[in-house]
Design a protein around this motif. Structure first.
Motif, PDB file in Angstrom:
ATOM      1  N   MET A 129      53.468  49.354  48.112  1.00 22.53           N
ATOM      2  CA  MET A 129      52.928  48.130  46.944  1.00 22.53           C
ATOM      3  C   MET A 129      51.750  47.122  47.273  1.00 22.53           C
ATOM      4  O   MET A 129      51.832  46.919  46.564  1.00 22.53           O
ATOM      5  N   MET A 130      51.392  47.198  48.979  1.00 23.89           N
ATOM      6  CA  MET A 130      50.459  46.818  49.347  1.00 23.89           C
ATOM      7  C   MET A 130      49.170  47.081  48.129  1.00 23.89           C
ATOM      8  O   MET A 130      47.898  46.340  48.183  1.00 23.89           O
ATOM      9  N   ALA A 131      49.335  49.143  47.954  1.00 19.84           N
ATOM     10  CA  ALA A 131      48.359  49.577  46.943  1.00 19.84           C
ATOM     11  C   ALA A 131      47.852  48.624  45.772  1.00 19.84           C
ATOM     12  O   ALA A 131      47.107  48.458  44.986  1.00 19.84           O
ATOM     13  N   VAL A 132      48.829  48.343  45.372  1.00 21.99           N
ATOM     14  CA  VAL A 132      48.802  47.139  43.861  1.00 21.99           C
ATOM     15  C   VAL A 132      48.987  46.482  44.521  1.00 21.99           C
ATOM     16  O   VAL A 132      47.717  45.407  43.254  1.00 21.99           O
ATOM     17  N   PHE A 133      48.749  45.798  45.009  1.00 23.14           N
ATOM     18  CA  PHE A 133      48.231  44.730  45.376  1.00 23.14           C
ATOM     19  C   PHE A 133      46.986  44.201  45.505  1.00 23.14           C
ATOM     20  O   PHE A 133      45.778  43.478  44.618  1.00 23.14           O
ATOM     21  N   ALA A 134      46.005  46.210  46.517  1.00 25.11           N
ATOM     22  CA  ALA A 134      44.526  45.422  46.800  1.00 25.11           C
ATOM     23  C   ALA A 134      43.685  46.028  45.392  1.00 25.11           C
ATOM     24  O   ALA A 134      42.498  44.911  45.033  1.00 25.11           O
ATOM     25  N   ALA A 135      44.782  46.745  44.554  1.00 25.33           N
ATOM     26  CA  ALA A 135      44.302  46.925  43.028  1.00 25.33           C
ATOM     27  C   ALA A 135      43.576  45.600  42.161  1.00 25.33           C
ATOM     28  O   ALA A 135      43.026  45.393  41.342  1.00 25.33           O
ATOM     29  N   ARG A 138      43.370  50.621  33.323  1.00 21.45           N
ATOM     30  CA  ARG A 138      42.882  51.353  33.106  1.00 21.45           C
ATOM     31  C   ARG A 138      41.556  51.536  34.320  1.00 21.45           C
ATOM     32  O   ARG A 138      41.385  52.622  34.680  1.00 21.45           O
ATOM     33  N   PHE A 139      41.497  50.628  34.289  1.00 16.33           N
ATOM     34  CA  PHE A 139      39.473  50.506  35.578  1.00 16.33           C
ATOM     35  C   PHE A 139      40.778  51.147  37.204  1.00 16.33           C
ATOM     36  O   PHE A 139      40.217  51.009  38.292  1.00 16.33           O
ATOM     37  N   ARG A 140      41.783  49.588  37.040  1.00 14.36           N
ATOM     38  CA  ARG A 140      42.441  50.040  38.536  1.00 14.36           C
ATOM     39  C   ARG A 140      43.101  52.233  38.453  1.00 14.36           C
ATOM     40  O   ARG A 140      42.974  52.574  39.638  1.00 14.36           O
ATOM     41  N   ALA A 141      43.519  52.636  37.677  1.00  9.67           N
ATOM     42  CA  ALA A 141      43.770  53.951  38.023  1.00  9.67           C
ATOM     43  C   ALA A 141      42.420  54.704  38.138  1.00  9.67           C
ATOM     44  O   ALA A 141      42.949  56.049  39.127  1.00  9.67           O
ATOM     45  N   GLN A 142      41.319  54.119  37.953  1.00  7.84           N
ATOM     46  CA  GLN A 142      40.281  54.685  38.300  1.00  7.84           C
ATOM     47  C   GLN A 142      39.881  54.247  39.842  1.00  7.84           C
ATOM     48  O   GLN A 142      38.174  54.798  40.839  1.00  7.84           O
ATOM     49  N   GLY A 143      40.185  53.129  40.624  1.00 13.13           N
ATOM     50  CA  GLY A 143      40.382  53.077  41.773  1.00 13.13           C
ATOM     51  C   GLY A 143      39.293  51.618  42.041  1.00 13.13           C
ATOM     52  O   GLY A 143      39.094  51.151  43.337  1.00 13.13           O
ATOM     53  N   PHE A 144      38.915  50.929  40.674  1.00 14.49           N
ATOM     54  CA  PHE A 144      38.840  49.542  40.835  1.00 14.49           C
ATOM     55  C   PHE A 144      39.766  48.515  41.362  1.00 14.49           C
ATOM     56  O   PHE A 144      40.808  48.852  41.065  1.00 14.49           O
ATOM     57  N   ALA A 145      39.358  48.082  42.391  1.00 11.97           N
ATOM     58  CA  ALA A 145      40.254  46.981  41.980  1.00 11.97           C
ATOM     59  C   ALA A 145      39.395  46.468  41.459  1.00 11.97           C
ATOM     60  O   ALA A 145      38.571  45.242  41.318  1.00 11.97           O
ATOM     61  N   THR A 146      41.046  45.276  39.811  1.00  9.49           N
ATOM     62  CA  THR A 146      40.723  44.701  39.204  1.00  9.49           C
ATOM     63  C   THR A 146      40.820  42.881  39.156  1.00  9.49           C
ATOM     64  O   THR A 146      41.961  42.626  39.741  1.00  9.49           O
ATOM     65  N   VAL A 147      40.162  42.027  39.216  1.00 18.27           N
ATOM     66  CA  VAL A 147      40.242  40.741  39.450  1.00 18.27           C
ATOM     67  C   VAL A 147      39.950  39.899  38.432  1.00 18.27           C
ATOM     68  O   VAL A 147      39.155  39.415  37.054  1.00 18.27           O
ATOM     69  N   ALA A 148      41.228  39.372  37.979  1.00 20.91           N
ATOM     70  CA  ALA A 148      41.045  38.634  36.191  1.00 20.91           C
ATOM     71  C   ALA A 148      40.677  37.633  36.402  1.00 20.91           C
ATOM     72  O   ALA A 148      41.622  36.858  37.359  1.00 20.91           O
ATOM     73  N   ALA A 149      40.109  36.963  35.288  1.00 22.49           N
ATOM     74  CA  ALA A 149      39.212  35.734  35.776  1.00 22.49           C
ATOM     75  C   ALA A 149      41.088  34.706  34.549  1.00 22.49           C
ATOM     76  O   ALA A 149      41.691  35.233  34.020  1.00 22.49           O
ATOM     77  N   LEU A 150      41.017  33.643  35.182  1.00 19.60           N
ATOM     78  CA  LEU A 150      42.688  33.065  35.135  1.00 19.60           C
ATOM     79  C   LEU A 150      42.261  31.451  34.086  1.00 19.60           C
ATOM     80  O   LEU A 150      43.007  31.215  33.652  1.00 19.60           O
ATOM     81  N   ALA A 151      41.232  31.355  34.896  1.00 16.89           N
ATOM     82  CA  ALA A 151      40.926  29.991  33.123  1.00 16.89           C
ATOM     83  C   ALA A 151      39.360  30.308  33.775  1.00 16.89           C
ATOM     84  O   ALA A 151      38.275  31.526  34.443  1.00 16.89           O
ATOM     85  N   PRO A 152      38.480  29.245  32.233  1.00 12.53           N
ATOM     86  CA  PRO A 152      36.870  29.439  32.187  1.00 12.53           C
ATOM     87  C   PRO A 152      35.806  29.081  33.192  1.00 12.53           C
ATOM     88  O   PRO A 152      34.874  30.246  33.722  1.00 12.53           O
ATOM     89  N   ALA A 208      33.133  53.049  52.032  1.00 11.55           N
ATOM     90  CA  ALA A 208      32.615  52.186  51.479  1.00 11.55           C
ATOM     91  C   ALA A 208      33.493  51.126  50.950  1.00 11.55           C
ATOM     92  O   ALA A 208      34.610  51.160  50.328  1.00 11.55           O
ATOM     93  N   PRO A 209      33.406  49.536  50.831  1.00 10.32           N
ATOM     94  CA  PRO A 209      33.896  48.924  50.209  1.00 10.32           C
ATOM     95  C   PRO A 209      34.663  49.577  48.397  1.00 10.32           C
ATOM     96  O   PRO A 209      33.819  49.500  47.954  1.00 10.32           O
ATOM     97  N   ARG A 210      35.429  48.348  48.260  1.00 11.61           N
ATOM     98  CA  ARG A 210      36.323  49.156  47.420  1.00 11.61           C
ATOM     99  C   ARG A 210      35.518  48.313  46.336  1.00 11.61           C
ATOM    100  O   ARG A 210      35.140  46.820  45.950  1.00 11.61           O
ATOM    101  N   PRO A 211      34.931  48.657  45.139  1.00 13.19           N
ATOM    102  CA  PRO A 211      34.696  48.187  44.043  1.00 13.19           C
ATOM    103  C   PRO A 211      35.533  46.888  43.040  1.00 13.19           C
ATOM    104  O   PRO A 211      36.394  47.161  42.970  1.00 13.19           O
TER     105      PRO A 211
END
Lengths: 379, 379
Positions: free
Chosen positions: A33-39, B340-354, B325-328
């Motif tokens: 679950m933590m891996a999902v959060f980190a992702a 798709r990018f989480r599956a490649q090992g990225f942390a995806t960080v979503a914009a929630l506001a402009p 190395a830190p997670r990209p």
């Protein structure tokens, strides 16, 4: 051991050992679950189990003050608390050590919390928690994100088919405030709503009229989110309550946009059990009778920063999650080497003395001509 | 916040927050080490953080009694302790709930321990521990196994080139016992050995003679295991001490057989700091100045079962382990999907506001034409 000594197996009520294989399963669930959060960009923090009472019980910590074990710190001579919830600690970190970081902050945590007393329904006094906090973002999309990250974390450990129950704990208080309801009636109404006593709610609403007139229809609409949202839309609401309803509609639209298939229910008049929430509140239920798996929602973090989060209950998730096949155990005779088989996923269990047999070591496999072969069940 | 309120950032001495990225690194290290334990057949248990004082402080728990926080259980009105060590709890589980399981039992654990006071060298009052216990096996091969499983666990997290320091905490007491040394001299000798004061030790040994005559040569032989073992072999020892020396030789031979390249030192006359050990005791040191990473050795578990184990210190391992190395972090614009990018090992960080820009969200990558491309450092 003599009879006048206490039985060493006896642990305090509500405190228990987790044994094999559950302890390993729970740890694996938490890390998955933590891996999902980190992702999703949530960065892990690990606050200490003990801290000064006054910082631990500030803000949302006040909600668990009476459930918090206290002890004296012999070093500082000040009272410390053993954490009963992790959210207040994450709020402290966000407001102090991470005060200069840009917002929103996405943080996650996993660890144990302790409670002075269990309840009849939840007797445990030590509970694992794993959660996310999104601090410094007020957008409905933030609430949608934390709810859906929790749903994805549950799916990652095999718990699909969950349902998200949304409540608006500030709606009923806003209606009562706008109606100017006096304290005795306020309590009667709260009790009637809490018991889901529609006859009682209807009778109060008809007698009082005004903004309370909306209550019976809202109560009746509890159920699938679309119907409940339509009832909220149709109701005559004072401005404060209208803003709450519109925010709920925005959050639910954001969730729907990202997870069209998720089962969502909305109970507009439920307001108990979420003691520090200031907007939408969430409960995630597992399939069947597996109960509450997570809770969360919008709150004010330290320094009145808008925040939202979800806390998952790994003990409940453990009961709801499918059981994986146990790890095969390969017997390694005295002097042999099992490294090759560990790389294949075996637990290799080495004989250390002549009396160590595959049976004694509970092995499922043994070495024959350099290969791991299953041991016949009858032996 | 006004000046007369305590600073909420101030935690009690010896208690600290672990922040990003260290908290995630520590958790990953612990689970990687636990995976090594599991691969050798060690099954995870998770005892509670709190239990009754009398069971927590029984057996080897007595060694940490004065370091254990106590609090009153309001349910049972009995005193509970917050664990300062996990080994006594594993011993309790082995002797009670797993009493009927065949021996040897291989158990492992990971969790936090708390101490009433830190020391100048080790100021932390909350320490992570991850360890193995092998209960119900007396063979030298069992001691060798726990030491080498710990070495393998460290290698799994990138800490290679460790050295194993072996001590025999019962040897000096056995010599003093055989020599019939009176308490005042016993203390003087212990002090001299503890200070590694060879002039003082030699003068006492020459004056007293008898079995103590072996001490200066044993002390001088401290160092690489082969030399120290040869000195033990050559020394004139009373039967109890001879048995200890022979057991040490067997354990070291078993270790050598499985790990010929491991650097091993042996200090035959060191006996402090291992308060409940009954045979060989181990300390694992990291490369360079990284300090103690693990401790363990042979002891008696509950009901006098022979046992051996190792406890690793994840906080020290964290300092010794290489930094990955830190997670990209990939910026996901409003309304886009990052799965798709989480599956490649990225942390995806979503914009929630402009106002959520890649810079604000500390992203390293952004989406361009559907691909993740690094963000130029100057922006």
């Amino acid at each position: 051991m003599t009879d006048d000594l206490p039985n060493p197996a006896l642990l305090p009520a509500g405190l228990a050992d987790l044994l094999p294989p559950e302890a390993e399963r729970e740890a694996a669930l938490v890390e998955a679950m933590m891996a999902v959060f980190a992702a999703h960009g949530y960065e892990r923090v690990k606050p200490p189990l003990l801290e000064f009472e006054d910082s631990l019980l500030a803000g949302s910590g006040a909600a668990v003050a009476e459930q918090t074990f206290r002890l004296m710190d012999p070093v500082s001579q000040r009272m410390m608390g053993l954490r009963a919830d992790t959210t207040p600690q994450v709020a402290r970190i966000a407001a102090t050590r991470l005060a200069q970081d840009q917002r929103p902050l996405r943080l996650c945590y996993a660890g144990q919390v302790l409670r002075v007393r269990g309840t009849q329904l939840a007797p445990s006094r030590q509970l694992p928690q794993a959660g996310v906090e999104l601090i410094g973002g007020a957008a409905p999309a933030a609430d949608a994100e934390v709810a859906l990250v929790a749903v994805e974390a549950l799916a990652a450990v095999g718990v699909a088919d969950v349902s998200l129950d949304v409540t608006l704990p500030t709606l009923v208080p806003a209606l009562m405030e706008a109606a100017g309801v006096a304290p005795p009636l306020r309590q009667a109404l709260a009790r009637a709503l809490d018991r889901k006593d529609s006859a009682d709610v209807t009778s109060i609403a008809q007698r009082e009229g005004g903004v309370l007139a909306a209550l019976p229809a809202l109560m009746a609409a509890t159920g699938p989110a679309d119907g409940a949202l339509a009832a909220l839309e149709a109701a005559e609401l004072p401005p404060t309550a209208r803003a709450i309803a519109e925010n709920a509609a925005s959050v639910l639209a954001a969730i729907r946009g990202l997870a069209p298939a998720l089962r969502i229910t909305l109970d507009p008049v439920e307001f108990r059990g979420f003691r520090y929430h200031t907007g939408v509140a969430f409960t995630l239920y597992g399939p069947g009778m597996s109960g509450e798996l997570a809770r969360g929602g919008r709150y004010l973090s330290q320094n009145d920063e808008p925040a939202t989060g979800m806390s998952l209950y790994p003990d409940a998730v453990l009961r709801a999650a499918p059981v994986a096949a146990p790890r095969p155990r390969l017997f390694v005779p005295l002097g042999a080497d099992g490294a090759r088989f560990r790389a294949q996923g075996f637990a290799t269990v080495a004989a250390l003395a002549p009396e160590d047999t595959p049976l004694r070591l509970r092995c499922t496999h043994e070495l024959k001509d350099g290969a791991a072969v299953p041991i016949a069940a009858k032996d």
